[in-house]
Design a protein around this motif. Structure first.
Motif, PDB file in Angstrom:
ATOM      1  N   UNK A  68     132.420  18.091   4.222  1.00  0.00           N
ATOM      2  CA  UNK A  68     133.592  17.224   4.341  1.00  0.00           C
ATOM      3  C   UNK A  68     134.685  17.663   3.386  1.00  0.00           C
ATOM      4  N   UNK A  69     135.561  16.738   3.080  1.00  0.00           N
ATOM      5  CA  UNK A  69     136.714  17.025   2.223  1.00  0.00           C
ATOM      6  C   UNK A  69     136.271  17.403   0.810  1.00  0.00           C
ATOM      7  N   UNK A  70     136.714  18.562   0.358  1.00  0.00           N
ATOM      8  CA  UNK A  70     136.372  19.037  -0.983  1.00  0.00           C
ATOM      9  C   UNK A  70     137.335  18.444  -2.008  1.00  0.00           C
ATOM     10  N   UNK A  71     136.901  18.293  -3.250  1.00  0.00           N
ATOM     11  CA  UNK A  71     137.814  17.823  -4.293  1.00  0.00           C
ATOM     12  C   UNK A  71     138.988  18.796  -4.458  1.00  0.00           C
ATOM     13  N   UNK A  72     140.094  18.303  -4.976  1.00  0.00           N
ATOM     14  CA  UNK A  72     141.292  19.132  -5.146  1.00  0.00           C
ATOM     15  C   UNK A  72     141.004  20.412  -5.914  1.00  0.00           C
ATOM     16  N   UNK A  73     140.217  20.320  -6.985  1.00  0.00           N
ATOM     17  CA  UNK A  73     139.943  21.506  -7.801  1.00  0.00           C
ATOM     18  C   UNK A  73     139.246  22.583  -6.984  1.00  0.00           C
ATOM     19  N   UNK A  74     138.405  22.199  -6.030  1.00  0.00           N
ATOM     20  CA  UNK A  74     137.680  23.177  -5.223  1.00  0.00           C
ATOM     21  C   UNK A  74     138.631  24.044  -4.404  1.00  0.00           C
ATOM     22  N   UNK A  75     139.775  23.484  -4.035  1.00  0.00           N
ATOM     23  CA  UNK A  75     140.755  24.234  -3.241  1.00  0.00           C
ATOM     24  C   UNK A  75     141.472  25.289  -4.074  1.00  0.00           C
ATOM     25  N   UNK A  76     141.463  25.134  -5.379  1.00  0.00           N
ATOM     26  CA  UNK A  76     142.149  26.074  -6.266  1.00  0.00           C
ATOM     27  C   UNK A  76     141.239  27.184  -6.782  1.00  0.00           C
ATOM     28  N   UNK A  77     139.947  26.961  -6.746  1.00  0.00           N
ATOM     29  CA  UNK A  77     138.999  27.896  -7.356  1.00  0.00           C
ATOM     30  C   UNK A  77     138.804  29.149  -6.505  1.00  0.00           C
ATOM     31  N   UNK A  78     138.710  30.319  -7.160  1.00  0.00           N
ATOM     32  CA  UNK A  78     138.448  31.555  -6.414  1.00  0.00           C
ATOM     33  C   UNK A  78     136.969  31.650  -6.046  1.00  0.00           C
ATOM     34  N   UNK A  79     136.646  32.611  -5.234  1.00  0.00           N
ATOM     35  CA  UNK A  79     135.250  32.832  -4.875  1.00  0.00           C
ATOM     36  C   UNK A  79     134.783  31.884  -3.792  1.00  0.00           C
ATOM     37  N   UNK A  80     133.481  31.917  -3.546  1.00  0.00           N
ATOM     38  CA  UNK A  80     132.864  31.014  -2.564  1.00  0.00           C
ATOM     39  C   UNK A  80     132.576  29.693  -3.250  1.00  0.00           C
ATOM     40  N   UNK A  83     130.374  22.441  -2.693  1.00  0.00           N
ATOM     41  CA  UNK A  83     130.518  21.162  -3.382  1.00  0.00           C
ATOM     42  C   UNK A  83     129.215  20.374  -3.323  1.00  0.00           C
ATOM     43  N   UNK A  84     128.942  19.741  -4.435  1.00  0.00           N
ATOM     44  CA  UNK A  84     127.825  18.821  -4.607  1.00  0.00           C
ATOM     45  C   UNK A  84     128.446  17.517  -5.084  1.00  0.00           C
ATOM     46  N   UNK A  85     127.723  16.413  -5.014  1.00  0.00           N
ATOM     47  CA  UNK A  85     128.314  15.156  -5.488  1.00  0.00           C
ATOM     48  C   UNK A  85     128.799  15.279  -6.943  1.00  0.00           C
ATOM     49  N   UNK A  86     130.119  15.241  -7.134  1.00  0.00           N
ATOM     50  CA  UNK A  86     130.717  15.289  -8.463  1.00  0.00           C
ATOM     51  C   UNK A  86     130.744  16.650  -9.120  1.00  0.00           C
ATOM     52  N   UNK A  87     130.317  17.694  -8.424  1.00  0.00           N
ATOM     53  CA  UNK A  87     130.213  19.033  -8.997  1.00  0.00           C
ATOM     54  C   UNK A  87     130.701  20.080  -7.994  1.00  0.00           C
ATOM     55  N   UNK A  88     131.242  21.164  -8.514  1.00  0.00           N
ATOM     56  CA  UNK A  88     131.664  22.272  -7.662  1.00  0.00           C
ATOM     57  C   UNK A  88     131.014  23.546  -8.192  1.00  0.00           C
ATOM     58  N   UNK A  89     130.349  24.265  -7.300  1.00  0.00           N
ATOM     59  CA  UNK A  89     129.695  25.523  -7.629  1.00  0.00           C
ATOM     60  C   UNK A  89     130.560  26.660  -7.099  1.00  0.00           C
TER      61      UNK A  89
END
Length: 190
Positions: free
Chosen positions: A34-46, A49-55
């Protein structure tokens, strides 16, 4: 081969042990769609998203450059970043007194405005694989160390000293980062 970084929000600085435990616990969960947090859209690489976390997953060849980008973006969003390969946590604070100070390591890590806990922990990674750690204030001064605990300080003239223990190196780097020059009078420099 790929490497990972994980970013998330923490209200206060956390230890490497806490960051490692969080990372391992989150990795046991399933990613969310679903919809990723805003920070996930800015991060490079693959990005996963996990609940409250971005890998963030990246390949080994681009790790140094992409990691620096992830550290900067995480800091801009007030997020913790854990590096499981190096077992290091990048907290938002406390910072040193020099805006724009950079942490450089011999294994390729570059961090702008590193938190003091990261500086402390990175120094414990000195080895043949990480042959130096430096705090640099470009155009002004720097402090660096190599295995065997040879400290080098430059502010105009380069001076060197040997210190016997890691704890003393960590104290000198902490003092340097916070604007305290006690380490200069505590040792004999040549």
């Amino acid at each position: 081969m790929s490497v990972e970084l994980m970013v998330w929000d923490e209200p206060v600085p956390i230890s490497r042990d806490q960051a490692r435990a969080t990372y391992l616990a989150v990795k046991r969960d399933s990613p969310v769609t679903g919809e990723a947090p805003d920070v996930a859209k800015e991060l490079p690489g693959e990005v996963t998203t996990y609940p409250g976390h971005v890998l963030v997953t990246m390949d080994l060849d681009t790790m140094d450059e992409m990691s620096a980008q992830v550290f900067t973006i995480a800091r801009a969003h007030g997020l913790v970043c854990y590096d499981p390969q190096r077992d290091l946590v990048h907290n938002v604070a406390p910072l040193g007194v020099y805006e724009g100070m950079q942490l450089h390591t011999g294994d390729g890590m570059v961090v702008h405005d590193p938190d003091l806990g990261l500086v402390h922990d990175v120094l414990a990674t000195l080895s043949a694989q990480n042959p130096f750690v430096a705090l640099v204030n470009f155009g002004r001064h720097f402090l660096q160390v190599s295995p065997g605990y040879e400290l080098e300080y430059k502010e105009g003239t380069l001076i060197r000293t040997m210190v016997p223990e890691l704890a003393e190196v960590q104290a000198a780097f902490s003092e340097y980062a916070t604007g305290d020059r006690s380490f200069l009078t505590r040792h004999e420099w040549a």
